[in-house]
Design a protein around this motif. Structure first.
Motif, PDB file in Angstrom:
ATOM      1  N   ALA A   1       2.628   1.211  -3.559  1.00 45.11           N
ATOM      2  CA  ALA A   1       1.588   1.925  -4.436  1.00 45.11           C
ATOM      3  C   ALA A   1       1.270   3.474  -4.372  1.00 45.11           C
ATOM      4  O   ALA A   1       1.285   4.112  -5.406  1.00 45.11           O
ATOM      5  CB  ALA A   1       0.228   1.194  -4.347  1.00 45.11           C
ATOM      6  N   GLN A   2       1.190   4.046  -3.227  1.00 41.99           N
ATOM      7  CA  GLN A   2       1.079   5.523  -3.198  1.00 41.99           C
ATOM      8  C   GLN A   2       2.442   6.240  -3.439  1.00 41.99           C
ATOM      9  O   GLN A   2       2.302   7.147  -4.307  1.00 41.99           O
ATOM     10  CB  GLN A   2       0.639   5.563  -1.650  1.00 41.99           C
ATOM     11  N   LEU A   3       3.589   5.704  -3.081  1.00 45.84           N
ATOM     12  CA  LEU A   3       4.693   6.274  -3.812  1.00 45.84           C
ATOM     13  C   LEU A   3       5.020   6.337  -5.230  1.00 45.84           C
ATOM     14  O   LEU A   3       5.219   7.436  -5.766  1.00 45.84           O
ATOM     15  CB  LEU A   3       5.677   5.934  -3.164  1.00 45.84           C
TER      16      LEU A   3
ATOM     17  N   GLN B   1      -1.517   1.006  -8.226  1.00 45.61           N
ATOM     18  CA  GLN B   1      -2.519   0.067  -7.135  1.00 45.61           C
ATOM     19  C   GLN B   1      -1.806  -0.904  -6.615  1.00 45.61           C
ATOM     20  O   GLN B   1      -0.557  -1.344  -7.102  1.00 45.61           O
ATOM     21  CB  GLN B   1      -3.741  -0.439  -7.805  1.00 45.61           C
TER      22      GLN B   1
ATOM     23  N   LYS C   1       2.456   5.726  -7.433  1.00 45.04           N
ATOM     24  CA  LYS C   1       1.151   6.220  -8.144  1.00 45.04           C
ATOM     25  C   LYS C   1       0.692   5.306  -8.981  1.00 45.04           C
ATOM     26  O   LYS C   1       0.285   5.223 -10.111  1.00 45.04           O
ATOM     27  CB  LYS C   1       1.470   7.512  -8.995  1.00 45.04           C
TER      28      LYS C   1
ATOM     29  N   ASP D   1       8.423   5.427   4.256  1.00 45.29           N
ATOM     30  CA  ASP D   1       8.132   6.835   4.970  1.00 45.29           C
ATOM     31  C   ASP D   1       9.007   7.789   5.038  1.00 45.29           C
ATOM     32  O   ASP D   1       8.679   8.969   4.964  1.00 45.29           O
ATOM     33  CB  ASP D   1       7.337   6.532   6.272  1.00 45.29           C
TER      34      ASP D   1
ATOM     35  N   GLY E   1       0.730  -1.211  -0.083  1.00 48.05           N
ATOM     36  CA  GLY E   1       0.161  -0.080  -0.063  1.00 48.05           C
ATOM     37  C   GLY E   1       0.928   1.282  -0.081  1.00 48.05           C
ATOM     38  O   GLY E   1       0.501   2.201  -0.823  1.00 48.05           O
ATOM     39  N   LYS E   2       1.901   1.284   0.800  1.00 45.69           N
ATOM     40  CA  LYS E   2       2.704   2.472   0.941  1.00 45.69           C
ATOM     41  C   LYS E   2       3.660   2.496  -0.544  1.00 45.69           C
ATOM     42  O   LYS E   2       3.749   4.020  -0.866  1.00 45.69           O
ATOM     43  CB  LYS E   2       3.964   2.422   1.960  1.00 45.69           C
TER      44      LYS E   2
END
Length: 352
Positions: free
Chosen positions: A70-72, A76, A74, A257, A67-68
């Motif tokens: 995927a966010q980084l 899924q 851009k 993070d 999840g982390k």
């Protein structure tokens, strides 16, 4: 070797990792590790880890870390794959999409693990030469109609293709899987990750080893179409479903993070690389244009093996590959500026 080993493997030449000698203290510039430690938050996470939980198996899906990431990146979570180092992922890729009926194309001067893995899985492959200047002949891959694996930047040369060039290769081979190995992502080359949302035949493989100072944690990731990720997962669950250990998952989540810390380190390494390249050129070395955390260099009048041995005698480890076309070169990992100044001083002594 026992008398029971398969005939296929009796004369098998496996991959040879960089040396890790313990006989003395070396300036270690041979295995492309980061000169910087993990982020302070990673240290704290290790201290705070609930060791009682180590009796349990890790999450085989790595869902929180995915999840982390995927966010980084851009994308899924379903576009992310995790495993025990990027070599593990490459191994699964060879298993999933190549066999004796296919032809996989590998550059001639590149990461030697590719050819080892092809032979291990009895994959039919062909070697495509680099150009005379040791750049990838990217136009020669246009419409080639075969599965490809390309490191970007290439290793050991450090020379990178642009994202436009990679897209041209991927777009022109829609019925073949194109694997872009970005083990040295972050040191100046354009990543192909943004292209994965556009092309279902592209897999981009990266590692936490270099850019996130986590070589000992053994964590690799891949980004690609969800169907490709499912293929890799099938291979992984058929061999080692708990491929990523619990501590590595915990520490990697914190490392993502702390991305700003690692970006600053990457910039420091890039600056150190350019500084070192200039100093080596002043000494007379030919230095290939690198977008990695290493330089590939040679000096007229010296063989690569000779430079390697003379540096080692003086406490500096570099890497030499005794292969056609590159036997005169050595690969030098980029460290901190003080470490590079030490290298330059020793190199000046070596070449007189």
């Amino acid at each position: 070797m026992s008398r029971f080993i398969r005939e296929l493997y009796k004369d098998f030449k496996s991959y040879m990792p960089g040396e890790q000698p313990k006989d003395r203290k070396y300036l270690k510039l041979n295995t492309n590790e980061s000169p910087f430690p993990p982020a302070p938050e990673v240290y704290q996470a290790m201290r705070d880890a609930d060791m009682e939980q180590m009796r349990l198996y890790p999450d085989p899906t790595g869902s929180k870390l995915k999840g982390k990431l995927a966010q980084l990146y851009k994308v899924q979570p379903g576009n992310i794959f995790l495993s025990n180092g990027s070599d593990d992922i490459l191994n699964f890729a060879f298993m999933a999409w190549n066999d004796s009926a296919d032809t996989l194309v590998i550059p001639d001067v590149t990461y030697s693990f590719y050819e080892v893995a092809a032979k291990l899985h009895e994959v039919n492959y062909e070697i495509k030469p680099l150009k005379e200047d040791l750049t990838v002949d990217w136009q020669g891959y246009i419409g080639i109609g075969k599965n490809l694996i390309l490191p970007n930047p290439n290793a050991p040369t450090g020379i990178a293709l642009t994202r436009v060039q990679i897209e041209a290769i991927v777009n022109s081979n829609p019925d073949n899987v194109i694997v872009i190995d970005e083990a040295y992502a972050g040191f100046g080359a354009e990543s192909a990750v943004p292209l994965t949302v556009k092309y279902d035949n592209l897999l981009v493989v990266q590692t936490f080893s270099k850019s996130r100072s986590f070589a000992g944690g053994r964590l690799g990731l891949a980004v690609g179409d969800e169907a490709l990720i499912q293929d890799l997962t099938k291979m992984q669950y058929s061999t080692n479903p708990y491929a990523v250990n619990a501590m590595s998952l915990i520490l990697a989540e914190v490392a993502v993070d702390a991305d700003l810390y690692y970006q600053e380190n990457l910039q420091s390494i890039i600056e150190s690389r350019e500084y070192t390249a200039e100093r080596l050129r002043e000494l007379g070395f030919a230095v290939l244009p690198s977008k990695a955390n290493f330089l590939y260099i040679k000096l007229e009048g010296f063989g690569g093996r000779e430079l390697y041995e003379r540096l080692k005698e003086r406490g500096v480890l570099v890497r030499h590959f005794a292969k056609p076309r590159i036997d005169d070169y050595i690969r030098v990992t980029i460290g901190t500026k003080p470490q590079m100044d030490e290298l330059i001083a020793v190199m000046s002594e070596v070449i007189g």
